[in-house]
Design a protein around this motif. Structure first.
Motif, mmCIF file in Angstrom:
data_model
loop_
_atom_site.group_PDB
_atom_site.id
_atom_site.type_symbol
_atom_site.label_atom_id
_atom_site.label_comp_id
_atom_site.label_asym_id
_atom_site.label_seq_id
_atom_site.Cartn_x
_atom_site.Cartn_y
_atom_site.Cartn_z
ATOM 1 N N VAL A 107 36.409 44.054 31.534
ATOM 2 C CA VAL A 107 36.103 42.890 32.454
ATOM 3 C C VAL A 107 35.340 41.992 31.482
ATOM 4 O O VAL A 107 34.575 42.181 30.654
ATOM 5 C CB VAL A 107 35.399 43.588 33.578
ATOM 6 N N GLY A 113 29.967 43.461 37.227
ATOM 7 C CA GLY A 113 29.260 43.753 38.138
ATOM 8 C C GLY A 113 29.519 43.127 39.604
ATOM 9 O O GLY A 113 28.800 43.142 40.613
ATOM 10 N N GLY A 117 36.157 45.543 37.832
ATOM 11 C CA GLY A 117 36.571 46.835 37.268
ATOM 12 C C GLY A 117 36.865 47.774 38.062
ATOM 13 O O GLY A 117 38.221 48.415 37.902
ATOM 14 N N ASN A 144 28.927 55.295 26.718
ATOM 15 C CA ASN A 144 29.330 54.248 27.613
ATOM 16 C C ASN A 144 29.289 54.787 29.063
ATOM 17 O O ASN A 144 29.874 55.055 29.702
ATOM 18 C CB ASN A 144 30.849 53.761 27.249
ATOM 19 N N LYS A 153 33.107 57.320 40.263
ATOM 20 C CA LYS A 153 33.587 56.616 41.602
ATOM 21 C C LYS A 153 34.737 57.034 42.177
ATOM 22 O O LYS A 153 35.092 57.271 43.075
ATOM 23 C CB LYS A 153 33.170 55.444 41.601
#
Ligand code: COA
Length: 206
Positions: A107, A113, A117, A144, A153
């Motif tokens: 991104v 943020g 992504g 990373n 997630k």
């Protein structure tokens, strides 16, 4: 400001490369992306675009074009007469047997943020279903942690390490896998994450 997912087209590649230069120590060349775009039996490449207006689905996003592209895999041709919005991120997936391998995702730093992504990860998972994948995998640098959190997630979990995988600094790669993406738990999680993300994106300042 609206973010949305679209196919990657050949004439997007200069913008894609510019984001890679800002994101990776060894960015892929435009030629590498061109080869990937020409391997549509096994791969899909997406971009995230930004628009000041609520985007209308383009012709290539209609259900009919999706079916045609599914039956006759070929690189998406540039829609004539349609000015496309700028790119803020991109990602790709390769199918090997029944494993979908996320090959890249990035991104633009100015747009990080904000959920772009996540939008790309969901887009790539959708492509994995289309390609017939059963599971998803990827490698990510051990350092990373932001990317690892993003993948966590969406149900990716660490399943080992490839020692010194990155030749620029001999860094190890963490290998991540999902469970079967057709399992009830994965499908349910994806549904929840999709609606949470839509809510998050809806609340971005316009
Ligand atoms: C990794 C990357 C793609 C994330 O894109 P992004 O648009 O900033 O991510 P999102 O805004 O969608 O964030 C989604 C989740 O990722 C994780 N994340 C993203 N940035 C993070 C950061 N700086 N610190 C910690 N976690 C972060 C979080 O879990 C976040 O969810 P949360 O907001 O609920 O905490 C982006 O940072 C990037 O392009 N990095 C450089 C290229 C790269 O490393 N690609 C991955 C190669 S494997």
């Amino acid at each position: 400001m609206y973010y949305y997912i679209d196919n990657m087209y050949e004439d997007d590649l200069d913008q894609v490369h510019a984001i890679d230069v800002l994101s990776f120590p060894h960015p892929w060349s435009v030629g590498t992306y061109r080869n990937e775009l020409n391997a549509r039996q096994h791969s899909r490449y997406l971009v995230a675009r930004v628009s000041a207006h609520l985007p209308r689905p383009t012709r290539t996003q209609s259900w009919l074009m999706q079916i045609v592209q599914h039956v006759v895999p070929k690189p998406p041709s540039t829609p004539v007469g349609i000015a496309r919005d700028p790119i803020v991120g991109h990602g790709g997936i390769w199918l090997s047997l029944d494993e979908g391998h996320i090959t890249t995702i990035a991104v633009h730093p100015d747009h990080r943020g904000r959920g772009v992504g996540e939008l790309l990860v969901i887009g790539l998972i959708d492509q994995a279903y289309e390609l017939g994948a059963q599971q998803l995998t990827l490698e990510v640098r051990t350092s990373n942690t932001s990317a690892q959190r993003l993948y966590n997630k969406y149900g990716f979990a660490e399943h080992g390490v490839r020692p010194r995988y990155y030749t620029d600094n001999n860094e190890d790669a963490v290998i991540m896998w999902t469970e079967n993406i057709h399992s009830a738990s994965f499908v349910q999680r994806l549904r929840e994450m999709r609606s949470r993300l839509h809510e998050r994106l809806r609340q971005l300042p316009q």
